[in-house]
Enzyme design. Sequence first.
Site, PDB file in Angstrom:
ATOM      1  CE  LYS A 166      43.317   8.217 -17.363  1.00 24.25           C
ATOM      2  NZ  LYS A 166      43.354   9.600 -17.861  1.00 24.25           N
ATOM      3  CE  LYS A 266      47.490  14.391 -20.639  1.00 22.82           C
ATOM      4  NZ  LYS A 266      46.153  13.775 -20.817  1.00 22.82           N
TER       5      LYS A 266
END
Length: 347
Positions: A166, A266
């Site tokens: 990240k 997703k």
Amino acid sequence: MTEIQVLPPKLPHKLTRNLTLTLSPERWPIAGSFAISRGAKTEAVVVVAELGNGQQRGRGECVPYARYGESVESVTMAIEAIRPRLTQGLTREALQTALPPGAARNALDCAFWDLEAKASHRPVHELAGLPAPHELITAFTISLGTPAEMAAVARKSAGRTLLKIKLGGNDSHGGDPARIAAVRASARQSALIVDANEGWNEGNLAANLAACARADVVLVEQPLPEGQDGALARLVRPIPVCADESAHDRSSLPSLAGKYDAVNIKLDKAGGMTEALAMAKAASQAGFAIMAGCMVATSLAMAPAMLLAQVAHFVDLDGPLLLAKDRANGLRYTDSLVYPATQELWG
């Protein structure tokens, strides 16, 4: 890639009448903290929808996501609003237009699939026209931190095949190029995915992508904010770029052409497995690589995503690994592999 067939509902009509609905908000502590460019959290907050027909019950789990204006309250209200239609014969097919894409529809869609499997005594993959699922390599996520902090986690995870880091932090400690270099130095054999979570801008885009290229990063997720990503079409991209926040359901695909090379699908964004499978087929036909992603959630949310992951080029279904504890009968994770769900969990 396996050809996807999204088949019509198999649930006998009599079983779609008088369905019962139970909603359960749940909180699952995260092991430590999970940090991205928009902030950090210490727990995963999910909503579990359970549909029953008196004989069988089907479950689905969703993650209300504030990035899209969702909350436990808004998701619960959206599902409660169609409760009367469940007693009037609402089907999974009709659900696709009864609710918009998002977490609320995902919970119900996955519950329908689970109930359909139990009522027909057939696994979900058969109902979806897919081959039997098998184990897959999944990414393991390293939260945003200082280069030293991220390097320390990378060293502990250096034996994993695929790491996702990240980014999208400020310029302190050398900024994201320093974070990328630190992780690469600590995990020399792992393939790397970078996820900026909309945290970069046109000013640092080229430099950050160059840093990724030097570290042999295989994919960069959502470097620029949704709606402000036009620069990607004007740039020679040194490595593939994947749309995440800019990719929702099939209707978002045309706007991604020329800017992205891949899409992160997703279930919580697409609104369930039904749309996710249809989106994967459409995205593949449009020339996009497929990534199967997840929110931080339990194995109940990962189970249907595992079927989507069977047709994906990149798999990121490590949500349960980030929790302090998963639910009973959770997915099995061994080293870098994640295995399909048992029927005790879902499907």
